[in-house]
Design an enzyme around this catalytic site. Structure first.
Site, short mmCIF file in Angstrom:
data_model
loop_
_atom_site.label_atom_id
_atom_site.label_comp_id
_atom_site.label_asym_id
_atom_site.label_seq_id
_atom_site.Cartn_x
_atom_site.Cartn_y
_atom_site.Cartn_z
N TYR A 90 0.88 -1.17 0.00
CA TYR A 90 0.00 0.00 0.00
C TYR A 90 0.92 1.22 0.00
O TYR A 90 2.04 1.14 -0.48
CB TYR A 90 -0.90 -0.13 1.25
N ARG A 143 -6.43 10.62 -10.38
CA ARG A 143 -5.65 11.21 -9.30
C ARG A 143 -5.14 10.08 -8.41
O ARG A 143 -5.75 9.74 -7.42
CB ARG A 143 -6.54 12.19 -8.52
N LYS A 161 -6.12 -1.57 -2.27
CA LYS A 161 -7.22 -1.32 -1.33
C LYS A 161 -7.92 -2.63 -0.99
O LYS A 161 -8.28 -2.89 0.16
CB LYS A 161 -8.22 -0.34 -1.94
N GLU A 233 -12.45 5.27 -5.83
CA GLU A 233 -11.11 5.54 -5.34
C GLU A 233 -10.31 6.34 -6.36
O GLU A 233 -10.28 5.99 -7.54
CB GLU A 233 -10.41 4.19 -5.08
N ASP A 234 -9.69 7.39 -5.89
CA ASP A 234 -8.73 8.16 -6.68
C ASP A 234 -9.29 8.67 -8.02
O ASP A 234 -8.62 8.59 -9.06
CB ASP A 234 -7.43 7.37 -6.85
N ASP A 256 -13.99 6.79 -1.03
CA ASP A 256 -13.03 6.61 0.06
C ASP A 256 -12.20 7.88 0.31
O ASP A 256 -11.89 8.20 1.45
CB ASP A 256 -12.10 5.45 -0.33
N ASP A 257 -11.85 8.59 -0.76
CA ASP A 257 -11.01 9.78 -0.60
C ASP A 257 -11.77 10.91 0.09
O ASP A 257 -11.17 11.73 0.78
CB ASP A 257 -10.48 10.25 -1.96
N ASN A 404 -0.29 11.71 0.18
CA ASN A 404 0.45 10.48 -0.13
C ASN A 404 1.03 10.56 -1.53
O ASN A 404 0.51 11.31 -2.36
CB ASN A 404 -0.52 9.27 -0.07
N ASN A 450 -4.48 7.53 7.75
CA ASN A 450 -4.79 7.01 6.42
C ASN A 450 -6.15 6.31 6.48
O ASN A 450 -6.46 5.63 7.45
CB ASN A 450 -3.71 6.00 6.00
N1 LIG Z 1 -4.22 10.11 4.18
C1 LIG Z 1 -5.27 9.68 3.53
O1 LIG Z 1 -5.99 8.76 3.96
C2 LIG Z 1 -5.61 10.31 2.23
C3 LIG Z 1 -4.74 11.15 1.62
N2 LIG Z 1 -5.07 11.73 0.43
C4 LIG Z 1 -4.04 12.54 -0.21
O2 LIG Z 1 -4.45 13.89 -0.21
C5 LIG Z 1 -3.94 14.51 -1.37
C6 LIG Z 1 -5.09 15.25 -2.04
O3 LIG Z 1 -6.07 14.35 -2.43
P1 LIG Z 1 -7.49 14.89 -2.98
O4 LIG Z 1 -8.08 15.85 -2.05
O5 LIG Z 1 -8.29 13.70 -3.35
O6 LIG Z 1 -6.99 15.62 -4.30
P2 LIG Z 1 -7.76 16.69 -5.17
O7 LIG Z 1 -7.12 16.70 -6.48
O8 LIG Z 1 -9.22 16.47 -5.06
O9 LIG Z 1 -7.43 18.08 -4.41
C7 LIG Z 1 -6.15 18.60 -4.30
C8 LIG Z 1 -6.26 19.97 -3.70
O10 LIG Z 1 -4.95 20.46 -3.46
C9 LIG Z 1 -4.91 21.80 -3.90
N3 LIG Z 1 -3.58 22.23 -4.25
C10 LIG Z 1 -2.79 21.87 -5.28
N4 LIG Z 1 -1.64 22.57 -5.26
C11 LIG Z 1 -1.72 23.39 -4.21
C12 LIG Z 1 -0.86 24.38 -3.68
N5 LIG Z 1 0.33 24.64 -4.24
N6 LIG Z 1 -1.26 25.04 -2.57
C13 LIG Z 1 -2.45 24.80 -2.02
N7 LIG Z 1 -3.32 23.87 -2.47
C14 LIG Z 1 -2.95 23.18 -3.56
C15 LIG Z 1 -5.81 21.84 -5.12
O11 LIG Z 1 -6.14 23.19 -5.38
P3 LIG Z 1 -7.16 23.63 -6.55
O12 LIG Z 1 -8.52 23.26 -6.03
O13 LIG Z 1 -6.97 25.10 -6.63
O14 LIG Z 1 -6.77 22.89 -7.77
C16 LIG Z 1 -6.96 20.98 -4.62
O15 LIG Z 1 -7.88 21.74 -3.90
C17 LIG Z 1 -3.30 13.41 -2.21
O16 LIG Z 1 -1.91 13.43 -2.02
C18 LIG Z 1 -3.84 12.14 -1.64
O17 LIG Z 1 -2.92 11.08 -1.73
C19 LIG Z 1 -6.26 11.54 -0.17
C20 LIG Z 1 -7.17 10.69 0.39
C21 LIG Z 1 -6.87 9.96 1.60
C1 LIG Z 2 -5.01 6.97 1.00
C2 LIG Z 2 -5.72 7.37 -0.19
O1 LIG Z 2 -6.81 6.92 -0.44
C3 LIG Z 2 -5.09 8.30 -1.10
O2 LIG Z 2 -4.02 8.82 -0.80
O3 LIG Z 2 -5.68 8.54 -2.15
MG LIG Z 3 -7.37 7.23 -2.47
#
Ligand SMILES: NC(=O)C1=CN([C@@H]2O[C@H](COP(=O)(O)OP(=O)(O)OC[C@H]3O[C@@H](n4cnc5c(N)ncnc54)[C@H](OP(=O)(O)O)[C@@H]3O)[C@@H](O)[C@H]2O)C=CC1
Ligand SMILES: CC(=O)C(=O)O
Ligand SMILES: [Mg+2]
Length: 548
Positions: A90, A143, A161, A233-234, A256-257, A404, A450
């Site tokens: 993972y 993504r 997953k 997912e993603d 999930d995200d 991540n 996570n």
């Molecule tokens: N720990 C966990 O369990 C999880 C972790 N994640 C991680 O979270 C991260 C984001 O995922 P997710 O929300 O789905 O992704 P999205 O693509 O939905 O959102 C990403 C966000 O980050 C913003 N962003 C990008 N660049 C910048 C910057 N320079 N400064 C500020 N904001 C910025 C984007 O801005 P804009 O809207 O303006 O484009 C957007 O709002 C990933 O790395 C993912 O792996 C996700 C799910 C679970």
């Molecule tokens: C953990 C997870 O789902 C992600 O980073 O997208």
């Molecule tokens: Mg995910």
């Protein structure tokens, strides 16, 4: 089953563990070398091999090849060594695997469904060998973690997953289906690579994309029934929330995200409130999210639900959450604010509006949050001065770097602790080792924030209760349960999540809470009255026991 078929079927193969008597009875004589090994011996040998293996990719190959040969050994080893093996199948290793998918020497696993295929998806699903499936994890791979659009190479995510569904959530691997909806890829370096395994076309969008999604959802339900759990997912930001809204009231599905991450994020915050020196109520906190996508909006929405439960109005609850996206602070009246972000766009003074585009440090100085949550994919965005600033007006600043894989984390555990003299309550999406600050005699232990703490147990509860829908209150129940499982010993080392070794037990507790919530809402198609945590735990899949 006997003979060669027994040996070449991953679910039944016991390899050198077959005793001489079993070999004689099952026509295996001559098909195996004479040596006999115990499961314990083989697990130790595997761990040795993994430790000697030079890279995350070679370890991933060892494990995925083992899975395709001997499921009992794979899942026995995983369930007994979760903290060691999870990072290998993972995050973070799965990120490397997806980035190098076409170069890996692993058997293909899962279903790739290309949008260009004229055959009806319902008919294609019949090619999957299992007649009964409980959980589907589906991605269009736009993504993948924080690594962007990896197209069909993103299969490592649905596969990973679902491995966690079995290794941590007790769902039989035979009843899990990983799916990639191949609608193209917008990353030229991936798409144009000569070994690329997916459709070498730009992403299909609009009504054709939506019709393909509809066709898939209908086909899945037609084939596996209305109780099949579909986990999104993603997906990219433009589709994740939109698709969830489209299907959540009609089908048994969740994202999930958005929702799983919300569960683990809220649980971490609730646990942080119990760490000595932090005010004890959620109402006293102000959250700044860096990143306003699926994960950030998901976590904030569940925090709002938790605050409303405490008697706060929804509007006031939302005001406790501020968002920063790639254009700066989001506030009412700012340009480029999507409907999802608009929910968290608050009235801002002229001073705050002036600070909005200036960067996170100025925003933190102006808002003075108690918690800073990173879901931005930007490594280093929680810089030393920002972390120090958080520590200057908070005794115990909450700093979660949830992006991540590790290469995308907003800061490391060491940075969070070092710049706050060990006062930060830190969690990260991918694992970091415990940190010993100079002159201290104990470690600080970063929790892994996570969604893997949430979705296996949540899915198990949905499957066991036969819930037809997956409402947000199930994630609230999961978050409460997860947080309550953090003991005083963990809180004493600033860790806001329970020990990863106990993930099977955690999943049983979450599943129980989800079953109760399904019953409370009248969503359960199965009777849950006789289920308690112990019964659920006993029913969970473990190799060789497998009641699920
Ligand atoms: N720990 C966990 O369990 C999880 C972790 N994640 C991680 O979270 C991260 C984001 O995922 P997710 O929300 O789905 O992704 P999205 O693509 O939905 O959102 C990403 C966000 O980050 C913003 N962003 C990008 N660049 C910048 C910057 N320079 N400064 C500020 N904001 C910025 C984007 O801005 P804009 O809207 O303006 O484009 C957007 O709002 C990933 O790395 C993912 O792996 C996700 C799910 C679970
Ligand atoms: C953990 C997870 O789902 C992600 O980073 O997208
Ligand atoms: Mg995910």
């Amino acid at each position: 089953m006997s003979g060669y078929t027994l040996l070449t079927t991953p679910a039944t193969n016991r390899d050198l563990r077959f005793t001489p008597a079993e070999r004689a009875a099952a026509n295996l004589t001559g098909l195996l070398p004479p040596a006999h090994r115990t499961l314990h011996h083989q697990i130790q040998h595997l761990l040795q091999k993994l430790r000697a293996s030079p890279t995350s990719l070679t370890r991933y190959e060892i494990l995925l090849n083992l899975l395709a040969r001997d499921e009992t050994l794979f899942f026995s080893a995983a369930q007994a060594n979760l903290p060691l093996l999870l990072p290998m199948i993972y995050t973070p290793a799965v990120g490397d695997a997806c980035q190098n998918y076409s170069d890996l020497s692993i058997p293909l696993r899962g279903m790739w469904l290309p949008i260009s295929d004229p055959a009806p998806l319902r008919r294609t699903l019949d090619n999957w060998p299992a007649a009964a499936v409980d959980v589907i994890v589906v991605s269009d791979c736009e993504r993948i973690l924080g690594l962007g659009d990896l197209g069909a190479n993103g299969m490592g995510i649905p596969v990973g997953k679902l491995l966690l569904y079995s290794a941590c959530g007790g769902i039989n691997p035979a009843r899990c289906l990983p799916v990639v909806l191949d609608v193209g890829c917008n990353t030229p370096a991936v798409r144009d690579h000569d070994a690329y395994i997916g459709l070498p076309i730009p992403r299909v969008t609009g009504s054709d994309y939506d019709a393909f999604l509809d066709q898939f959802m209908d086909a899945a339900v037609d084939k596996y029934g209305p109780n099949v759990l579909i986990q999104f997912e993603d997906f990219g930001n433009a589709n994740a929330l939109r698709l969830l809204d489209r299907y959540r009231d009609r089908l048994c599905c969740f994202n999930d995200d958005i929702q799983g991450t919300a569960g683990v994020g809220l649980a971490g915050v609730l646990s942080a409130l119990r760490v000595k020196g932090v005010k004890s109520s959620l109402q006293d906190h102000t959250f700044v999210f860096l990143g306003a996508g699926s994960a950030g909006i998901g976590i904030a929405s569940l925090i709002v639900l938790a605050l409303v439960r405490e008697g706060i109005s929804e509007e006031d609850a939302r005001r406790q959450c501020w968002f920063v996206d790639s254009r700066g602070l989001i506030y009412k009246g700012r340009a480029s604010v999507s409907p999802a972000k608009e929910t968290f766009a608050h009235e801002a003074s002229a001073e705050l509006q002036a600070v909005a585009p200036k960067g996170l440090l100025e925003i933190v100085k102006a808002i003075k949050p108690t918690a800073l949550i990173g879901v931005s994919t930007i490594r280093g965005s929680f810089s030393e001065d920002i972390i120090r600033e958080m520590g200057s007006f908070n005794d115990r600043p909450i700093i979660f770097a949830l992006s991540n894989p590790t290469s995308k984390a907003e800061c490391t555990a060491e940075e969070a602790y070092a710049y706050t003299d060990g006062r930060a309550i830190f969690a990260s999406g991918s694992p970091f080792a415990p940190v010993r600050l100079p002159g201290r005699d104990t470690n600080l232990v970063p929790g892994q924030g996570n969604n893997s703490y949430i979705f296996p147990g949540l899915g198990l509860g949905v499957v066991m209760s036969g819930a037809r829908r997956v409402p947000d209150t199930m994630f609230l129940a999961a978050a409460d349960t997860l947080s309550k499982l953090v003991d005083a010993e963990q809180l004493a080392v600033s860790c806001v999540y329970p020990d990863l070794n106990s993930l099977m037990d955690i999943s049983a507790s979450i599943a129980y809470a989800v079953c109760q919530e399904a019953k409370r809402l009248g969503l359960n198609d199965k009777n849950v009255d006789d289920l308690d945590v112990k019964t659920i735990r006993e029913m969970m899949y473990e190799p060789g026991r497998g009641k699920m």
